[in-house]
Design a protein around this motif. Structure first.
Motif, PDB file in Angstrom:
ATOM      1  N   SER A  16       0.832  -1.202   0.000  1.00 55.77           N
ATOM      2  CA  SER A  16       0.000   0.000   0.000  1.00 55.77           C
ATOM      3  C   SER A  16       0.868   1.254   0.000  1.00 55.77           C
ATOM      4  CB  SER A  16      -0.933  -0.007   1.217  1.00 55.77           C
ATOM      5  OG  SER A  16      -1.895  -1.030   1.095  1.00 55.77           O
ATOM      6  N   VAL A 136      -4.648  -3.953  -3.194  1.00 59.91           N
ATOM      7  CA  VAL A 136      -3.812  -3.316  -2.172  1.00 59.91           C
ATOM      8  C   VAL A 136      -3.337  -1.943  -2.612  1.00 59.91           C
ATOM      9  CG1 VAL A 136      -3.023  -5.489  -1.161  1.00 59.91           C
ATOM     10  CG2 VAL A 136      -1.748  -4.472  -3.067  1.00 59.91           C
ATOM     11  N   THR A 137      -3.734  -1.500  -3.799  1.00 62.56           N
ATOM     12  CA  THR A 137      -3.229  -0.218  -4.294  1.00 62.56           C
ATOM     13  C   THR A 137      -4.299   0.866  -4.340  1.00 62.56           C
ATOM     14  OG1 THR A 137      -3.661  -0.665  -6.645  1.00 62.56           O
ATOM     15  CG2 THR A 137      -1.567  -1.475  -5.726  1.00 62.56           C
ATOM     16  N   MET A 139      -7.840   2.486  -1.918  1.00 64.31           N
ATOM     17  CA  MET A 139      -8.354   2.425  -0.561  1.00 64.31           C
ATOM     18  C   MET A 139      -9.807   2.853  -0.396  1.00 64.31           C
ATOM     19  SD  MET A 139      -6.172   1.113   1.432  1.00 64.31           S
ATOM     20  CE  MET A 139      -5.075   0.145   0.380  1.00 64.31           C
ATOM     21  N   LEU A 168      -3.877   0.276   6.590  1.00 65.59           N
ATOM     22  CA  LEU A 168      -3.722   0.187   5.136  1.00 65.59           C
ATOM     23  C   LEU A 168      -3.871   1.562   4.491  1.00 65.59           C
ATOM     24  CD1 LEU A 168      -5.659  -3.055   4.095  1.00 65.59           C
ATOM     25  CD2 LEU A 168      -3.215  -2.613   3.781  1.00 65.59           C
ATOM     26  N   LEU A 172      -0.954   3.973   2.519  1.00 65.19           N
ATOM     27  CA  LEU A 172      -1.106   4.586   1.208  1.00 65.19           C
ATOM     28  C   LEU A 172      -0.879   6.093   1.299  1.00 65.19           C
ATOM     29  CD1 LEU A 172      -2.065   3.815  -1.782  1.00 65.19           C
ATOM     30  CD2 LEU A 172      -4.195   4.898  -1.117  1.00 65.19           C
TER      31      LEU A 172
END
Length: 216
Positions: A16, A136-137, A139, A168, A172
């Motif tokens: 992230s 995971v990239t 949110m 998480l 990011l």
């Protein structure tokens, strides 16, 4: 969903952060476009749709690169009997390294294409762990879950709380702040740091899968 095993949790958080770093770099050098946040690029594609074909090529191309990376990564994840995470992160490392070299040589497009493809690839790192294969990239889903957790706490429904989404989102955000800060010194530093971060995550994935293949 957030991982609970410490090594996998660290890997997920690191991915992230890596996404945030690369996304901030792409946003700054491409004047508002992203290498991992495809909802933003889709909105830009819609906004630009009435301005002619030249205005939609970049957002459409980035979406295509990301989709290509997701498809390629899924194929790797599903067909690799051993070391799937290691292979995926090795692939993303090669792509991000190419992106960093291209940007250092002055090619913005040369950075965006492999970086977007790499972000698609890494969304398959946890493909086998969860049937939803949550990315995971990006949110947005994590923020939805955080909001639902707030409501569950207010209503004293602890059974409804799904922990782990806040870190998480923060990773990011932290990656994006780092990428922006590095860009103030030299635009090429952020991609180089991303290469190093990907390499560390590759080692972590390898150690995790090595432990699974050869239990103590």
């Amino acid at each position: 969903m957030p991982q609970t095993r410490p090594s996998l949790r660290a890997l997920q958080l690191g991915l992230s952060g890596l996404a945030g770093l690369l996304d901030a770099t792409g946003f700054l050098i491409a004047n508002g476009y992203f290498v991992s946040f495809m909802s933003g690029n889709t909105t830009q594609l819609g906004v630009n749709a009435l301005d002619g074909i030249g205005s939609v090529l970049l957002p459409a191309g980035l979406i295509a690169c990301f989709l290509g990376g997701v498809s390629a990564g899924a194929a790797i994840g599903w067909t690799s009997r051993v070391w799937p995470r290691t292979l995926l992160l090795a692939t993303s490392l090669a792509l991000i390294s190419a992106a960093a070299v291209a940007y250092a040589l002055g090619s913005t497009l040369g950075f965006l294409i492999p970086a977007g493809f790499a972000m698609g690839v890494v969304n398959n790192v946890f493909l086998r762990d969860d049937s939803s294969a949550a990315g995971v990239t990006y949110m947005t889903g994590a923020l939805v879950r955080i909001g639902q957790n707030f409501a569950a706490r207010w209503m004293k429904r602890d059974d409804r709380i799904k922990p782990g989404y806040g870190p998480l989102w923060l990773c990011l955000l932290g990656g994006a702040v780092l990428g922006t800060w590095l860009h103030t010194f030299d635009g090429a530093i952020g991609p180089a740091v991303a290469v190093g971060a990907n390499a560390l995550l590759l080692v972590l994935a390898w150690r995790t899968e090595k432990g699974q293949a050869h239990p103590a």
